[in-house]
Scaffold this motif. Structure first.
Motif, PDB file in Angstrom:
ATOM      1  N   TYR A  18      -5.403  -0.863  -1.005  1.00 32.95           N
ATOM      2  CA  TYR A  18      -4.878   0.520  -0.549  1.00 32.95           C
ATOM      3  C   TYR A  18      -3.443   0.463  -0.921  1.00 32.95           C
ATOM      4  O   TYR A  18      -2.817  -0.600  -0.300  1.00 32.95           O
ATOM      5  CB  TYR A  18      -5.454   0.675   0.775  1.00 32.95           C
ATOM      6  N   CYS A  22       1.184   6.295  -3.506  1.00 36.82           N
ATOM      7  CA  CYS A  22       0.842   6.114  -4.885  1.00 36.82           C
ATOM      8  C   CYS A  22       0.127   7.256  -5.437  1.00 36.82           C
ATOM      9  O   CYS A  22      -1.021   7.475  -5.046  1.00 36.82           O
ATOM     10  CB  CYS A  22       0.035   4.717  -4.963  1.00 36.82           C
ATOM     11  N   GLU A  23       0.770   8.135  -6.453  1.00 32.89           N
ATOM     12  CA  GLU A  23       0.141   9.124  -7.055  1.00 32.89           C
ATOM     13  C   GLU A  23      -0.963   8.856  -7.794  1.00 32.89           C
ATOM     14  O   GLU A  23      -0.791   7.639  -8.355  1.00 32.89           O
ATOM     15  CB  GLU A  23       0.991  10.338  -7.454  1.00 32.89           C
ATOM     16  N   THR A  24      -1.903   9.716  -8.304  1.00 32.17           N
ATOM     17  CA  THR A  24      -3.088   9.241  -9.268  1.00 32.17           C
ATOM     18  C   THR A  24      -2.324   8.797 -10.679  1.00 32.17           C
ATOM     19  O   THR A  24      -2.696   7.796 -11.022  1.00 32.17           O
ATOM     20  CB  THR A  24      -3.823  10.442  -9.455  1.00 32.17           C
ATOM     21  N   ALA A  27      -1.105   5.309 -10.308  1.00 30.01           N
ATOM     22  CA  ALA A  27      -2.215   4.453 -10.340  1.00 30.01           C
ATOM     23  C   ALA A  27      -2.689   4.111 -11.735  1.00 30.01           C
ATOM     24  O   ALA A  27      -2.943   2.893 -12.258  1.00 30.01           O
ATOM     25  CB  ALA A  27      -3.306   4.523  -9.405  1.00 30.01           C
ATOM     26  N   ILE A  92     -10.866   3.575  -8.999  1.00 28.18           N
ATOM     27  CA  ILE A  92      -9.804   4.061  -8.377  1.00 28.18           C
ATOM     28  C   ILE A  92     -10.164   5.321  -7.740  1.00 28.18           C
ATOM     29  O   ILE A  92     -10.924   6.195  -8.269  1.00 28.18           O
ATOM     30  CB  ILE A  92      -8.616   4.208  -9.362  1.00 28.18           C
ATOM     31  N   SER A  93      -9.649   5.466  -6.371  1.00 28.08           N
ATOM     32  CA  SER A  93      -9.967   6.880  -5.863  1.00 28.08           C
ATOM     33  C   SER A  93      -8.711   7.186  -5.042  1.00 28.08           C
ATOM     34  O   SER A  93      -7.786   6.213  -4.421  1.00 28.08           O
ATOM     35  CB  SER A  93     -10.923   6.800  -4.848  1.00 28.08           C
ATOM     36  N   THR A  94      -8.344   8.453  -5.161  1.00 32.56           N
ATOM     37  CA  THR A  94      -6.932   8.890  -4.564  1.00 32.56           C
ATOM     38  C   THR A  94      -7.432   9.939  -3.838  1.00 32.56           C
ATOM     39  O   THR A  94      -8.505  10.859  -3.820  1.00 32.56           O
ATOM     40  CB  THR A  94      -6.130   9.178  -5.442  1.00 32.56           C
ATOM     41  N   ASP A  97      -3.455  13.041  -3.578  1.00 30.24           N
ATOM     42  CA  ASP A  97      -2.521  12.631  -4.358  1.00 30.24           C
ATOM     43  C   ASP A  97      -1.293  11.654  -4.081  1.00 30.24           C
ATOM     44  O   ASP A  97      -0.273  11.891  -4.285  1.00 30.24           O
ATOM     45  CB  ASP A  97      -1.986  13.809  -5.307  1.00 30.24           C
ATOM     46  N   CYS A 100      -3.829   5.735  -2.366  1.00 29.37           N
ATOM     47  CA  CYS A 100      -4.889   5.217  -3.651  1.00 29.37           C
ATOM     48  C   CYS A 100      -5.496   4.037  -3.303  1.00 29.37           C
ATOM     49  O   CYS A 100      -5.013   3.094  -2.495  1.00 29.37           O
ATOM     50  CB  CYS A 100      -3.512   4.920  -4.635  1.00 29.37           C
ATOM     51  N   ASN A 101      -6.823   4.078  -3.394  1.00 31.63           N
ATOM     52  CA  ASN A 101      -7.701   2.899  -3.268  1.00 31.63           C
ATOM     53  C   ASN A 101      -7.864   2.039  -4.504  1.00 31.63           C
ATOM     54  O   ASN A 101      -8.745   2.992  -5.294  1.00 31.63           O
ATOM     55  CB  ASN A 101      -8.840   3.393  -2.370  1.00 31.63           C
TER      56      ASN A 101
END
Length: 160
Positions: A18, A22-24, A27, A92-94, A97, A100-101
């Motif tokens: 995590y 961190c924006e999409t 990442a 990746i999942s956000t 925005d 971030c994971n």
């Protein structure tokens, strides 16, 4: 520090990371532009005139580079929810925005991406602390000190 806090968990066959702040697009830029890419879920409020846009409303995107170009061309589309698969390297999942994971197939991939996110002078020290403190949120301060939080609420209470 631009990115904070960090949380690391190694599940053997999968490594979770995590990264707060961190924006999409930040990442996604960690990966090679030619890497295969698929958007599994998207929820955005400012894409064209959709009001609420989903993955079916955007063009078909096949590579990391195409997605970065899409985001740069469209500007701020206000991503609320996002999930994507990047090759066989990561998922990746956000959220909103800014949270971030990452789910990596290997610790090596996780470490390689962390090295891009951290200040060079603290990279090795911080990665060591992160790996040895699984399940604990860590904040890296500009002077290299590391603060620990037992949960996300404890971290947000400190910064608000």
């Amino acid at each position: 520090m631009r990115f904070n806090p960090f949380l690391y968990n190694d599940h053997g066959n999968m490594v979770e990371l995590y990264v707060g702040g961190c924006e999409t697009v930040d990442a996604i830029r960690l990966f090679d532009n030619n890497e295969s890419f698929s958007v599994d879920c998207l929820g955005a409020t400012l894409y064209k005139d959709f009001g609420w846009a989903t993955e079916s409303d955007i063009p078909i995107i096949k590579t990391v580079g195409e997605f970065v170009n899409f985001l740069e061309t469209e500007g701020d589309i206000e991503i609320i929810e996002f999930e994507a698969q990047i090759g066989d390297i990561a998922k990746i999942s956000t959220h909103d925005d800014g949270e971030c994971n990452f789910r990596f197939g290997s610790k090596k991939e996780c470490i390689s991406k962390l090295k891009y996110l951290l200040p060079k002078q603290y990279t090795d020290m911080f990665i060591n602390k992160l790996m040895n403190n699984q399940g604990v949120y860590l904040e890296l301060l500009q002077d290299g000190r590391v603060l620990q939080y037992n949960n996300f609420d404890e971290y947000t209470d400190k910064i608000t």
